[in-house]
Scaffold this motif. Structure first.
Motif, PDB file in Angstrom:
ATOM      1  N   GLU A 176       0.835  -1.203   0.000  1.00 32.88           N
ATOM      2  CA  GLU A 176       0.000   0.000   0.000  1.00 32.88           C
ATOM      3  C   GLU A 176       0.872   1.257   0.000  1.00 32.88           C
ATOM      4  N   ARG A 177       1.975   1.227   0.749  1.00 29.38           N
ATOM      5  CA  ARG A 177       2.883   2.371   0.795  1.00 29.38           C
ATOM      6  C   ARG A 177       3.727   2.503  -0.461  1.00 29.38           C
ATOM      7  N   ALA A 178       4.047   1.378  -1.093  1.00 27.30           N
ATOM      8  CA  ALA A 178       5.025   1.387  -2.181  1.00 27.30           C
ATOM      9  C   ALA A 178       4.427   1.584  -3.567  1.00 27.30           C
ATOM     10  N   LEU A 179       3.146   1.269  -3.735  1.00 24.72           N
ATOM     11  CA  LEU A 179       2.533   1.374  -5.056  1.00 24.72           C
ATOM     12  C   LEU A 179       2.177   2.824  -5.392  1.00 24.72           C
ATOM     13  N   LYS A 180       2.386   3.200  -6.636  1.00 25.65           N
ATOM     14  CA  LYS A 180       1.958   4.518  -7.100  1.00 25.65           C
ATOM     15  C   LYS A 180       0.476   4.453  -7.474  1.00 25.65           C
ATOM     16  N   PRO A 181      -0.215   5.581  -7.565  1.00 27.66           N
ATOM     17  CA  PRO A 181      -1.613   5.553  -7.992  1.00 27.66           C
ATOM     18  C   PRO A 181      -1.753   4.830  -9.338  1.00 27.66           C
ATOM     19  N   GLY A 182      -2.683   3.905  -9.391  1.00 29.50           N
ATOM     20  CA  GLY A 182      -2.864   3.099 -10.592  1.00 29.50           C
ATOM     21  C   GLY A 182      -2.078   1.805 -10.573  1.00 29.50           C
ATOM     22  N   GLY A 183      -1.170   1.658  -9.615  1.00 30.71           N
ATOM     23  CA  GLY A 183      -0.413   0.416  -9.485  1.00 30.71           C
ATOM     24  C   GLY A 183      -1.294  -0.717  -8.988  1.00 30.71           C
ATOM     25  N   ARG A 184      -0.959  -1.926  -9.370  1.00 27.83           N
ATOM     26  CA  ARG A 184      -1.775  -3.085  -9.033  1.00 27.83           C
ATOM     27  C   ARG A 184      -1.086  -3.985  -8.002  1.00 27.83           C
ATOM     28  N   LEU A 185      -1.868  -4.502  -7.060  1.00 29.99           N
ATOM     29  CA  LEU A 185      -1.412  -5.496  -6.095  1.00 29.99           C
ATOM     30  C   LEU A 185      -2.132  -6.798  -6.404  1.00 29.99           C
ATOM     31  N   SER A 186      -1.367  -7.839  -6.769  1.00 26.93           N
ATOM     32  CA  SER A 186      -1.924  -9.146  -7.127  1.00 26.93           C
ATOM     33  C   SER A 186      -1.375 -10.188  -6.170  1.00 26.93           C
ATOM     34  N   VAL A 187      -2.270 -10.891  -5.468  1.00 28.55           N
ATOM     35  CA  VAL A 187      -1.849 -11.847  -4.447  1.00 28.55           C
ATOM     36  C   VAL A 187      -2.483 -13.206  -4.724  1.00 28.55           C
ATOM     37  N   VAL A 188      -1.626 -14.227  -4.826  1.00 33.58           N
ATOM     38  CA  VAL A 188      -2.077 -15.604  -5.022  1.00 33.58           C
ATOM     39  C   VAL A 188      -1.905 -16.353  -3.705  1.00 33.58           C
ATOM     40  N   THR A 189      -2.987 -16.928  -3.212  1.00 29.66           N
ATOM     41  CA  THR A 189      -2.941 -17.691  -1.968  1.00 29.66           C
ATOM     42  C   THR A 189      -3.363 -19.133  -2.238  1.00 29.66           C
ATOM     43  N   PHE A 190      -3.073 -20.006  -1.234  1.00 22.94           N
ATOM     44  CA  PHE A 190      -3.330 -21.431  -1.432  1.00 22.94           C
ATOM     45  C   PHE A 190      -4.145 -22.083  -0.326  1.00 22.94           C
ATOM     46  N   HIS A 191      -4.459 -21.364   0.723  1.00 21.38           N
ATOM     47  CA  HIS A 191      -5.391 -21.918   1.688  1.00 21.38           C
ATOM     48  C   HIS A 191      -6.161 -20.801   2.366  1.00 21.38           C
TER      49      HIS A 191
END
Length: 341
Positions: free
Chosen positions: A235-250
């Motif tokens: 949240e702190r590191a992304l610029k406006p418009g940047g995407r955070l994509s998280v893959v989880t397994f459980h």
């Protein structure tokens, strides 16, 4: 329920499986890598996502807490022409390694890698005899330290919450009785005891040690805490418009990611039973479906994908909020520092 805890093919904590990036087309579509963008891969592993992002034209900053992954990735660094920076660090520290102007994307693939499972001396797999270790960074408190030193009540909570093991009490008490005479040293020491205490029934699809090994791995590496801190860091590191994509397994991991995006959606603060105090601006906007699962075709080709879930958010212009761990409702499990090592 903990999803996809089958035997070795699932790559849980059982046995070897060839590393194949999960949900790769969906992750790339969410990140939209192209020339001029800088994307951080917080879980480099075997370099599957990083390689594909580089091919898309973006520069990559990649992190991994495992020194073996850093060493193995040097060939890709050399072949990247200066477009890949590979750093030995935990992904909770990702904001420290972001460029001054911010990141265009962050991808996190949560969990143990097949490479770690394949190495018997790392102690991740109950199907491979090796030291009861499980440390991704190869330092700090090991799984053997936890099994041999933790109080029975703490073991019950660790196995019950982090492994969702219904027989956590029986297993913990059996561990306490055995370790008085003979400390646990190898993966087979622990798996063998569990096989006796909770023998596998014909209808069971998973090995009886699977949930306990998962719980120990998550606890030893503080995986849930690391994930939560990584979300705040992104949240702190992304610029406006940047995407955070998280893959989880459980479910434990997915629940944390889901709660984070829900909390950052800009809902009013305060209890629903009290007057609204103030509106909070959203720091992340949803992208596409709330959750993307692997297709039947991918799951058939790559068993590790069966339980995979992808969640994506796009950073807004709103300032990052405080890192408040209370939003995740994580239990206060035993501190690693109390166990020594």
């Amino acid at each position: 329920m903990v999803a996809d805890l089958g035997d070795s093919a699932a790559g849980a904590d059982g046995g070897p499986v060839r590393h194949i990036p999960v949900l790769l087309p969906e992750v790339l579509n969410s990140l939209q890598p192209e020339t001029g963008k800088t994307i951080l891969d917080g879980t480099f592993g075997a370099g599957g996502y990083a390689s594909a992002i580089l091919q898309g034209g973006a520069d990559v900053i990649a992190l991994d807490r495992d020194p073996n992954a850093i060493a193995a990735g040097q060939a890709l660094v050399a072949a990247s022409g200066g477009r890949l920076t590979l750093i030995h660090a935990q992904f909770s520290e990702l904001a420290r390694h972001a460029p001054e102007g911010g990141l265009d994307g962050v991808v996190l693939d949560i969990g143990v890698s097949s490479m770690q499972i394949d190495e018997a001396d790392r102690g991740f797999s109950f199907q491979r005899r090796g030291p009861l270790d499980m440390r991704m960074s190869s330092h700090g408190v090991s799984a053997a330290d936890v099994v041999n030193r933790a109080k029975v009540g703490d073991l019950i909570r660790i196995f019950g919450f982090l492994g969702e093991e219904p027989q956590s009490g029986r297993i913990a008490r059996a561990i306490e009785k055995r370790r008085v005479e003979t400390p646990f040293e190898t993966t087979r020491d622990l798996a063998g005891l569990i096989e006796v205490v909770t023998p596998r029934k014909a209808k069971d699809k998973i090995h009886p040690a699977t949930r306990v090994f998962q719980a120990l791995r998550i606890f030893v590496n503080n995986e849930l805490g690391e994930l939560a801190e990584a979300l705040f860091a992104a949240e702190r590191a992304l610029k406006p418009g940047g995407r955070l994509s998280v893959v989880t397994f459980h479910s434990l991991e997915d629940r944390i990611v889901k709660k984070f995006f829900q909390d950052r959606a800009g809902k009013a603060s305060g209890s629903r039973h009290l007057p609204i105090m103030h509106e909070r601006p959203a720091t992340f906007a949803p992208v596409g479906k709330a959750m993307i699962a692997a297709s039947e075709d991918e799951s058939s080709r790559n068993p590790r994908a069966r339980s995979a879930k992808l969640r994506v958010g796009e950073r807004t212009h709103a300032p990052a909020e405080a890192a408040d761990m209370s939003i995740f409702d994580l239990p206060d499990l035993a501190s690693l520092s109390k166990l020594g090592g």
